[in-house]
Design a protein around this motif. Structure first.
Motif, PDB file in Angstrom:
ATOM      1  N   GLN A   1       0.751  -1.386  -0.167  1.00 39.74           N
ATOM      2  CA  GLN A   1       0.092   0.091   0.064  1.00 39.74           C
ATOM      3  C   GLN A   1       0.853   1.163   0.234  1.00 39.74           C
ATOM      4  OE1 GLN A   1      -2.778   0.013   2.983  1.00 39.74           O
ATOM      5  NE2 GLN A   1      -3.277  -2.287   2.547  1.00 39.74           N
ATOM      6  N   SER A   2       1.926   1.141   0.802  1.00 39.74           N
ATOM      7  CA  SER A   2       2.854   2.244   0.751  1.00 39.74           C
ATOM      8  C   SER A   2       3.451   2.567  -0.566  1.00 39.74           C
ATOM      9  CB  SER A   2       3.889   2.251   1.984  1.00 39.74           C
ATOM     10  OG  SER A   2       3.176   1.951   3.182  1.00 39.74           O
ATOM     11  N   ALA A   3       4.084   1.433  -1.124  1.00 36.11           N
ATOM     12  CA  ALA A   3       4.730   1.345  -2.308  1.00 36.11           C
ATOM     13  C   ALA A   3       3.968   2.117  -3.440  1.00 36.11           C
ATOM     14  CB  ALA A   3       5.388   0.185  -2.723  1.00 36.11           C
ATOM     15  N   ALA A   4       2.810   1.655  -3.553  1.00 41.86           N
ATOM     16  CA  ALA A   4       2.117   2.071  -4.671  1.00 41.86           C
ATOM     17  C   ALA A   4       1.982   3.661  -4.817  1.00 41.86           C
ATOM     18  CB  ALA A   4       0.562   1.597  -4.630  1.00 41.86           C
ATOM     19  N   PRO A   5       1.585   4.530  -3.838  1.00 41.93           N
ATOM     20  CA  PRO A   5       1.648   5.662  -4.117  1.00 41.93           C
ATOM     21  C   PRO A   5       2.948   6.350  -4.182  1.00 41.93           C
ATOM     22  CG  PRO A   5       0.454   5.097  -2.087  1.00 41.93           C
ATOM     23  CD  PRO A   5       0.957   3.924  -2.539  1.00 41.93           C
ATOM     24  N   VAL A   6       4.063   6.084  -3.768  1.00 48.30           N
ATOM     25  CA  VAL A   6       5.154   6.359  -3.868  1.00 48.30           C
ATOM     26  C   VAL A   6       5.938   5.961  -5.231  1.00 48.30           C
ATOM     27  CG1 VAL A   6       7.732   6.123  -3.092  1.00 48.30           C
ATOM     28  CG2 VAL A   6       6.073   6.491  -1.308  1.00 48.30           C
ATOM     29  N   LEU A   7       5.979   4.902  -5.504  1.00 50.50           N
ATOM     30  CA  LEU A   7       6.801   4.449  -7.015  1.00 50.50           C
ATOM     31  C   LEU A   7       5.695   4.895  -7.964  1.00 50.50           C
ATOM     32  CD1 LEU A   7       7.663   0.661  -6.173  1.00 50.50           C
ATOM     33  CD2 LEU A   7       9.035   3.063  -6.143  1.00 50.50           C
ATOM     34  N   LEU A   8       4.406   4.876  -8.064  1.00 50.44           N
ATOM     35  CA  LEU A   8       3.343   5.000  -9.122  1.00 50.44           C
ATOM     36  C   LEU A   8       3.477   6.609  -8.967  1.00 50.44           C
ATOM     37  CD1 LEU A   8       0.776   2.362  -9.005  1.00 50.44           C
ATOM     38  CD2 LEU A   8       2.726   2.576 -10.504  1.00 50.44           C
ATOM     39  N   GLY A   9       3.312   7.375  -7.938  1.00 48.80           N
ATOM     40  CA  GLY A   9       3.459   8.802  -7.938  1.00 48.80           C
ATOM     41  C   GLY A   9       4.532   9.393  -8.777  1.00 48.80           C
ATOM     42  N   VAL A  10       5.794   8.726  -8.760  1.00 49.13           N
ATOM     43  CA  VAL A  10       6.976   9.192  -9.472  1.00 49.13           C
ATOM     44  C   VAL A  10       6.604   9.074 -10.938  1.00 49.13           C
ATOM     45  CG1 VAL A  10       9.449   8.609 -10.293  1.00 49.13           C
ATOM     46  CG2 VAL A  10       8.810   8.598  -7.918  1.00 49.13           C
ATOM     47  N   VAL A  11       6.129   7.882 -11.359  1.00 47.77           N
ATOM     48  CA  VAL A  11       5.562   7.714 -12.753  1.00 47.77           C
ATOM     49  C   VAL A  11       4.471   8.706 -13.165  1.00 47.77           C
ATOM     50  CG1 VAL A  11       4.460   5.995 -14.261  1.00 47.77           C
ATOM     51  CG2 VAL A  11       6.124   4.950 -12.600  1.00 47.77           C
ATOM     52  N   LEU A  12       3.591   9.027 -12.178  1.00 45.81           N
ATOM     53  CA  LEU A  12       2.429  10.150 -12.658  1.00 45.81           C
ATOM     54  C   LEU A  12       3.130  11.407 -12.646  1.00 45.81           C
ATOM     55  CD1 LEU A  12      -0.388  11.025 -12.629  1.00 45.81           C
ATOM     56  CD2 LEU A  12      -0.478  11.395  -9.988  1.00 45.81           C
ATOM     57  N   LEU A  13       4.069  11.628 -12.049  1.00 46.57           N
ATOM     58  CA  LEU A  13       4.826  12.938 -11.972  1.00 46.57           C
ATOM     59  C   LEU A  13       5.582  13.143 -13.632  1.00 46.57           C
ATOM     60  CD1 LEU A  13       5.382  15.431 -10.742  1.00 46.57           C
ATOM     61  CD2 LEU A  13       7.713  14.471  -9.930  1.00 46.57           C
ATOM     62  N   TYR A  14       6.281  12.178 -13.877  1.00 41.17           N
ATOM     63  CA  TYR A  14       6.823  12.144 -15.250  1.00 41.17           C
ATOM     64  C   TYR A  14       5.962  11.621 -16.400  1.00 41.17           C
ATOM     65  CZ  TYR A  14      10.962  13.355 -12.083  1.00 41.17           C
ATOM     66  OH  TYR A  14      11.943  14.073 -11.357  1.00 41.17           O
ATOM     67  N   PHE A  15       5.302  10.769 -16.405  1.00 45.33           N
ATOM     68  CA  PHE A  15       4.738  10.072 -17.603  1.00 45.33           C
ATOM     69  C   PHE A  15       3.388  10.009 -17.651  1.00 45.33           C
ATOM     70  CE2 PHE A  15       8.766   7.877 -16.433  1.00 45.33           C
ATOM     71  CZ  PHE A  15       9.429   8.199 -17.488  1.00 45.33           C
ATOM     72  N   GLY A  16       2.553  10.512 -16.632  1.00 44.39           N
ATOM     73  CA  GLY A  16       1.110  10.693 -16.445  1.00 44.39           C
ATOM     74  C   GLY A  16       0.161   9.540 -16.106  1.00 44.39           C
ATOM     75  N   LEU A  17      -0.950   9.395 -16.013  1.00 49.72           N
ATOM     76  CA  LEU A  17      -1.864   8.467 -15.316  1.00 49.72           C
ATOM     77  C   LEU A  17      -2.213   7.233 -16.198  1.00 49.72           C
ATOM     78  CD1 LEU A  17      -4.938  10.569 -13.996  1.00 49.72           C
ATOM     79  CD2 LEU A  17      -3.559   8.684 -12.647  1.00 49.72           C
TER      80      LEU A  17
ATOM     81  N   THR B   1       0.561   5.780 -17.943  1.00 49.20           N
ATOM     82  CA  THR B   1       1.414   5.050 -17.713  1.00 49.20           C
ATOM     83  C   THR B   1       1.327   4.176 -16.325  1.00 49.20           C
ATOM     84  OG1 THR B   1       2.957   6.343 -19.043  1.00 49.20           O
ATOM     85  CG2 THR B   1       3.910   4.978 -17.862  1.00 49.20           C
ATOM     86  N   VAL B   2       0.764   4.889 -15.464  1.00 52.66           N
ATOM     87  CA  VAL B   2       0.518   4.454 -14.008  1.00 52.66           C
ATOM     88  C   VAL B   2      -0.115   3.374 -14.101  1.00 52.66           C
ATOM     89  CG1 VAL B   2      -0.710   4.873 -12.038  1.00 52.66           C
ATOM     90  CG2 VAL B   2       0.705   6.857 -12.765  1.00 52.66           C
ATOM     91  N   PHE B   3      -1.343   3.254 -14.787  1.00 52.91           N
ATOM     92  CA  PHE B   3      -2.278   2.111 -14.803  1.00 52.91           C
ATOM     93  C   PHE B   3      -1.532   1.145 -15.730  1.00 52.91           C
ATOM     94  CE2 PHE B   3      -5.271   5.424 -13.852  1.00 52.91           C
ATOM     95  CZ  PHE B   3      -5.732   5.091 -12.654  1.00 52.91           C
ATOM     96  N   LEU B   4      -0.807   1.310 -16.799  1.00 52.69           N
ATOM     97  CA  LEU B   4      -0.241   0.485 -17.739  1.00 52.69           C
ATOM     98  C   LEU B   4       0.730  -0.517 -17.101  1.00 52.69           C
ATOM     99  CD1 LEU B   4       0.128  -0.488 -20.877  1.00 52.69           C
ATOM    100  CD2 LEU B   4       1.948   1.176 -20.844  1.00 52.69           C
ATOM    101  N   LEU B   5       1.701   0.012 -16.233  1.00 52.40           N
ATOM    102  CA  LEU B   5       2.807  -0.607 -15.525  1.00 52.40           C
ATOM    103  C   LEU B   5       2.137  -1.458 -14.290  1.00 52.40           C
ATOM    104  CD1 LEU B   5       5.571   2.334 -15.190  1.00 52.40           C
ATOM    105  CD2 LEU B   5       5.428   0.227 -16.706  1.00 52.40           C
ATOM    106  N   ALA B   6       1.128  -0.976 -13.610  1.00 51.70           N
ATOM    107  CA  ALA B   6       0.504  -1.712 -12.607  1.00 51.70           C
ATOM    108  C   ALA B   6      -0.199  -3.130 -13.168  1.00 51.70           C
ATOM    109  CB  ALA B   6      -0.444  -0.868 -11.850  1.00 51.70           C
ATOM    110  N   GLY B   7      -0.764  -2.686 -14.401  1.00 50.65           N
ATOM    111  CA  GLY B   7      -1.369  -3.953 -15.101  1.00 50.65           C
ATOM    112  C   GLY B   7      -0.189  -4.899 -15.487  1.00 50.65           C
ATOM    113  N   ILE B   8       0.661  -4.424 -15.902  1.00 54.29           N
ATOM    114  CA  ILE B   8       1.672  -5.621 -16.478  1.00 54.29           C
ATOM    115  C   ILE B   8       2.351  -6.101 -15.200  1.00 54.29           C
ATOM    116  CG2 ILE B   8       4.226  -5.524 -17.202  1.00 54.29           C
ATOM    117  CD1 ILE B   8       3.556  -3.156 -19.332  1.00 54.29           C
ATOM    118  N   PHE B   9       2.600  -5.704 -14.080  1.00 56.58           N
ATOM    119  CA  PHE B   9       2.963  -6.146 -12.961  1.00 56.58           C
ATOM    120  C   PHE B   9       1.947  -7.049 -12.471  1.00 56.58           C
ATOM    121  CE2 PHE B   9       2.954  -6.110  -8.051  1.00 56.58           C
ATOM    122  CZ  PHE B   9       4.163  -6.711  -8.055  1.00 56.58           C
ATOM    123  N   GLY B  10       0.732  -6.945 -12.456  1.00 53.83           N
ATOM    124  CA  GLY B  10      -0.235  -7.886 -11.986  1.00 53.83           C
ATOM    125  C   GLY B  10      -0.241  -9.131 -12.901  1.00 53.83           C
TER     126      GLY B  10
END
Length: 384
Positions: free
Chosen positions: A342-358, A360-369
């Motif tokens: 739960q802690s890692a998701a906002p931190v790691l994906l927050g960096v992705v959001l900052l540089y690449f947008g929403l 990419t956030v969902f794209l990378l999370a989906g690939i991880f799943g």
């Protein structure tokens, strides 16, 4: 005192309060940006600091949880959760809220560990899986109603959602009076603390199941934290509407978790877990490409079905394979990894959001799943 069905309901209610620790605030985060005078990624720390605290103190509690009575930990944790919610209502700056959320995480840590430990004390076999299914249903009901409650209370004021946590104070009294003690006094001398639990991680089955605990909550919070920002950015939704949308996944969780005992009688737990991760991974991956609200509703339903399938199975599996004398410690490590996720998701994906947008956030999370799903099927032979 014999453990009765309404005692299981107490555990389910405890799970509901624990789930509400994050779900109540998730749809309200965008609304807090203005009153607190901070950026969205700073406000998102209200989720992160509480989950980090919970992760740390799950380990602390895990060191002695096998050696003390269950209610000795559970009741003070419920009280702490309620008091921190009450104080948070009156806070006016982000720094104070972060401190209070950190302390609140201590209470959540004990609540989640004790739920699973008591179930391990009382139930066995398919009854244990069914009981974990009931807990998953409570978590699902929390995922449905807590965002609605949080969004609804936020229409009165951004800080009103914190008042919901105060309800755990009278509930703590009920638990103290009515919930039986399930700790077997004869096991005190065999409990070895956290060191024994850490040694248990040499068993690859236990180590991998603990990783799955991290993975599933990383995926959940990629949805819980970032769907509200997507809804505001793409559809112009406020906190109340975001809460309604987030609640959709919970209906699917409830439906699947209610039948988990039947499914577990036919399929192995690793197969159920892998299937759940496929549903979650595909759903999040497709969300990255979607701009249609009805399609988003459908994808959230599929995500909820996958979460319900995997969550109850993962928790049942860790109880099943943990050594009895270190079960509390292993479960504490297991729950710690939930909050690390739960802690890692906002931190790691927050960096992705900052540089690449929403997207990419969902794209990378989906690939991880999907990677986790493939890996789970590949190692299912470990659990035969």
């Amino acid at each position: 005192m014999q453990f009765k069905p309404y005692h299981l309901a107490f555990l389910a209610a405890t799970a509901f309060f624990a789930m509400a620790g994050g779900a109540i605030l998730a749809p309200v985060l965008p609304q807090m940006v203005g009153p607190l005078g901070r950026m969205p990624h700073e406000v998102a720390q209200l989720m992160t600091v509480y989950t980090i605290s919970t992760a740390i103190f799950s380990l602390v509690i895990g060191h002695f949880v096998d050696r003390v009575n269950r209610k000795t930990i559970l009741v003070p944790c419920l009280v702490l959760n309620g008091l921190m919610g009450y104080f948070s209502f009156f806070a006016t700056d982000l720094e104070t809220l972060l401190v209070l959320r950190f302390v609140q995480g201590i209470g959540i840590a004990g609540m989640m560990s004790l739920i699973m430990l008591v179930i391990g004390d009382v139930y066995e076999g398919l009854d244990r899986i069914q009981s974990m299914g009931r807990i998953s249903m409570a978590i699902a009901i929390g995922s449905v109603t807590a965002p609605l409650i949080g969004g609804g209370l936020a229409t009165v004021g951004w800080n009103y959602p914190f008042l919901f946590y105060v309800l755990s104070l009278p509930f703590a009294l009920l638990v103290w009076v009515l919930l039986p003690e399930t700790k077997d006094p004869g096991h005190h001398e065999n409990a070895k603390g956290l060191g024994e639990a850490l040694r248990a991680l040499k068993d690859m089955r236990i180590a991998y199941t603990v990783f799955l605990s991290f993975a599933i909550f990383f995926l959940l919070f990629s949805i819980v934290v970032y769907i509200p920002f997507m809804l505001k950015e793409v559809f112009g939704f406020a906190a109340k509407e975001a809460g309604l949308v987030l609640s959709i996944q919970g209906f699917a969780i409830i439906l699947v978790a209610s039948d988990i005992k039947k499914l577990a009688a036919r399929l192995s737990l690793p197969v159920l877990i892998g299937s759940g991760f496929i549903l979650m991974g595909v759903s999040i991956f497709l969300i990255s490409m979607n701009t249609q609200l009805p399609v988003l509703f459908l994808l959230l339903l599929f995500f909820g079905a996958g979460f319900g399938l995997a969550q109850a199975s993962i928790d049942s599996q860790i109880i099943q394979i943990s050594p009895a004398r270190a079960r509390g410690g292993v479960l504490s490590i297991h729950n710690t990894m939930k909050y690390v996720g739960q802690s890692a998701a906002p931190v790691l994906l927050g960096v992705v959001l900052l540089y690449f947008g929403l997207q990419t956030v969902f794209l990378l999370a989906g690939i991880f799943g999907l990677i986790v799903a493939v890996t789970t099927f590949a190692v299912r032979g470990w659990f035969d």
